[in-house]
Every structure is written in C-alpha cells, then in structure tokens.
Design a protein around this motif. Sequence first.
Motif, PDB file in Angstrom:
ATOM      1  N   ASN A   1       0.845  -1.180   0.000  1.00 37.73           N
ATOM      2  CA  ASN A   1       0.000   0.000   0.000  1.00 37.73           C
ATOM      3  C   ASN A   1       0.880   1.229   0.000  1.00 37.73           C
ATOM      4  O   ASN A   1       1.836   1.318   0.786  1.00 37.73           O
ATOM      5  CB  ASN A   1      -0.912   0.032   1.227  1.00 37.73           C
TER       6      ASN A   1
ATOM      7  N   GLY B   1       0.274   4.701   0.989  1.00 31.07           N
ATOM      8  CA  GLY B   1      -0.811   5.375   1.686  1.00 31.07           C
ATOM      9  C   GLY B   1      -1.979   4.410   1.728  1.00 31.07           C
ATOM     10  O   GLY B   1      -1.831   3.261   2.130  1.00 31.07           O
ATOM     11  N   SER B   2      -3.132   4.848   1.242  1.00 29.50           N
ATOM     12  CA  SER B   2      -4.317   3.980   1.238  1.00 29.50           C
ATOM     13  C   SER B   2      -4.541   3.295  -0.109  1.00 29.50           C
ATOM     14  O   SER B   2      -5.531   2.596  -0.285  1.00 29.50           O
ATOM     15  CB  SER B   2      -5.555   4.809   1.609  1.00 29.50           C
ATOM     16  N   THR B   3      -3.601   3.465  -1.041  1.00 23.60           N
ATOM     17  CA  THR B   3      -3.760   2.879  -2.374  1.00 23.60           C
ATOM     18  C   THR B   3      -2.946   1.598  -2.500  1.00 23.60           C
ATOM     19  O   THR B   3      -1.718   1.627  -2.377  1.00 23.60           O
ATOM     20  CB  THR B   3      -3.304   3.875  -3.463  1.00 23.60           C
TER      21      THR B   3
END
Length: 182
Positions: A62, A64-66
């Motif tokens: 990941n 970050g949140s991706t």
Amino acid sequence: MVAACGSDASDTTTVSSAGSSTAAPTARAASADPAAVGSSVDKAFSDRVLELVNAARAVGRNCGSTPFPAAGPLVWNGQAEQAARTQAEYLQQNNLFSHTGARGSSVGDRLTATGYVWSTVGENIAAGFTDIADVVQGWVDSPGHCVNIMNGNFVDVGVVLIQGTSSNTYRTYWGMVLARGR
C-alpha cells in the motif's frame, strides 16, 4: 534534516501527488545499461539502487491507502540519470527543494532534453539522506514517492546523489527519474 517530494506525468496528462502535470512528446527511446548513454555514476551505486528499488517493487504494498501489486524490475537508463542529475545539481547550486527546475522546467522537460522520448515520466527528489538504503526506504514510506516506485508503467530509472556544501540547507540532494519510452 531530511525532505522528500514526488511527481509524475504521462501522455494522458495525469495529475501527480505533487500537483504537476505534463503532456508527453511523440517518439521512442530505448533502455540503457548503467555504462550506456552518458551514465556517470559508478556501477556499485547503480547496482545498489536497482537492488533496493526492484526489491521494493517485487512485492505488493500500500502506498498510503492505495494498494499496488508487485511491479516488474526497472533497468538503469543513462538519460534518466542525466535528467535526475540536472535537477539535483540545480537544487544544490540554488539551495532549493522543488520539482521546478531551471527556467521553470519540469521533469518531462529535463528528460526530453536528454533525447529520451517518453510516454510517462516520474520524479522523486529527496535531501539530507546519507545513504542509498535510507533514501529508498524514505521514498517507499512516503505515499507519493511510493506510488512512483510501484508504478508498473515505469521501466527505466536513473538516480543521483549530489553532495551539499556548508552553505546548503541539506548535506545531500537526491534525484530519481522513472520513465517509459514511446
């Protein structure tokens, strides 16, 4: 003191994590080994960079949140290295920290100036890191930089380290250019 910043662009005019975008030129460039196309870093440096960056790309993560799947390995490209060097030297010489280069240039402008004709290009910069492992880990730990490292569209890379002077804010200035030719 350390700092880092990442940006990318493509022929589809993607807006980057740093908020810049660039349209691509229209021809093809080939990948090169560390000794080709004007590379000036030593082989131990380029080999270590490739080892660490490709190890990071080899596993999904990941940013970050991706989430990103594993990506294929990058190859060293002397033109990407030259574009990274142009920006890192500009930053050191002017005691700056920015993706904007001399005369307002972007990473796409700098890579095009080397003769590389790209379809997508990204740039990570950093300052203050003292070794390759630390700067690569810093980029992997930073969501915007991680996105560039994990972007499977990139196939070529060049990285440089420029030493700061006593008049610089940072002891070191790093540049990384990632790209894919047309």
